[in-house]
Design an enzyme around this catalytic site. Structure first.
Site, PDB file in Angstrom:
ATOM      1  N   THR A   9      27.090  56.016   8.119  1.00  0.00           N
ATOM      2  CA  THR A   9      27.878  54.912   7.592  1.00  0.00           C
ATOM      3  C   THR A   9      27.209  53.630   8.030  1.00  0.00           C
ATOM      4  OG1 THR A   9      29.973  53.710   7.718  1.00  0.00           O
ATOM      5  CG2 THR A   9      29.452  55.142   9.570  1.00  0.00           C
ATOM      6  N   ASP A  71      35.044  58.893   3.590  1.00  0.00           N
ATOM      7  CA  ASP A  71      35.575  57.962   2.593  1.00  0.00           C
ATOM      8  C   ASP A  71      37.080  57.886   2.827  1.00  0.00           C
ATOM      9  OD1 ASP A  71      34.950  56.169   0.526  1.00  0.00           O
ATOM     10  OD2 ASP A  71      35.725  57.543  -0.980  1.00  0.00           O
ATOM     11  N   ASP A 156      44.668  46.569   7.415  1.00  0.00           N
ATOM     12  CA  ASP A 156      45.419  46.737   8.670  1.00  0.00           C
ATOM     13  C   ASP A 156      46.644  45.815   8.817  1.00  0.00           C
ATOM     14  OD1 ASP A 156      44.105  48.904   9.681  1.00  0.00           O
ATOM     15  OD2 ASP A 156      42.754  47.766  10.966  1.00  0.00           O
ATOM     16  N   LYS A 176      45.333  52.401  17.717  1.00  0.00           N
ATOM     17  CA  LYS A 176      45.026  52.815  16.338  1.00  0.00           C
ATOM     18  C   LYS A 176      44.283  54.159  16.325  1.00  0.00           C
ATOM     19  CE  LYS A 176      42.726  51.406  12.161  1.00  0.00           C
ATOM     20  NZ  LYS A 176      41.831  50.470  11.480  1.00  0.00           N
TER      21      LYS A 176
END
Ligand code: IMP
Length: 197
Positions: A9, A71, A156, A176
């Protein structure tokens, strides 16, 4: 278990997140920073799974190394799962986090049903294109009516986590990571690897 793995990524935040969770495994970790010439593929898949597989296979072929790609998308029940696979480009080709948030808040303005979830699919491919693993992680929440908090990225600030009882924009990275769709998918992958060691 694999001996080598490239975290495929271009998002450095994700690389750090993945590396941190994988660091105790006996796997030599690499990232795309070692392959600066490789450009990102077009995400032409119609599902998160198709795009995760496409990216893992593309990078594995070009790096000649097993690659992990992911993804993610945000799915709103009132919009029949949209933005879903179009989450990154929801407000158009030149979308930014701000324009995406504005469009989603506007599309959801009169919706009473605010249930939504983040979904992440992670795929691992070998250089010859064989998909070794595919896992999914989900994080349930409610779509807020306005931004709350400034932490994180993407959607977020408008995602209220049912587990954390706060918006992801208010959560620390550690909070998170304890519930996120990406962390959950990766935990599943680690479980599978440990089981088949
Ligand atoms: P990607 O698949 O991670 O590139 O993300 C696709 C879209 O989902 C982008 O618009 C991201 O901003 C958004 N997204 C993915 N994960 C998160 C998250 O953890 N928080 C907020 N937005 C996210």
């Amino acid at each position: 278990m694999l001996r080598q793995l490239c975290i495929a990524t271009k998002n450095e935040g994700k690389v750090a997140e993945f590396m941190e969770m994988l660091r105790d495994l006996p796997i030599e970790l690499h990232s795309l920073a070692e392959f600066p010439g490789i450009v990102e593929p077009e995400e032409t898949g119609k599902t998160l799974s198709a795009n995760a597989r496409l990216k893992a296979q593309y990078y594995a072929k070009l790096t000649n190394m097993p690659c992990l790609a992911d993804d993610s998308g945000l799915e709103c029940a009132a919009l029949n799962g949209a933005p879903g696979v179009l989450t990154a480009r929801y407000s158009g080709e030149n979308a930014t986090d701000k324009s995406n948030i504005e469009k989603l808040l506007s599309d959801m303005k009169f919706c009473i049903r605010r249930n939504c979830c983040f979904r992440c699919v992670i795929a691992v491919s070998l250089p010859e294109g064989k998909i070794l693993n595919e896992v999914e992680g989900i994080c349930d929440g409610l779509l807020l009516h306005e931004e709350v908090g400034t932490a994180g990225f993407g959607y977020d600030p408008i995602f209220w986590s049912k587990e954390l009882h706060m918006s992801f924009g208010e959560a620390t990275q550690e909070q998170k990571n304890a519930v996120s769709h990406r962390a959950r998918a990766l935990k599943r992958l680690i479980q599978i690897w440990k089981k088949h060691r």
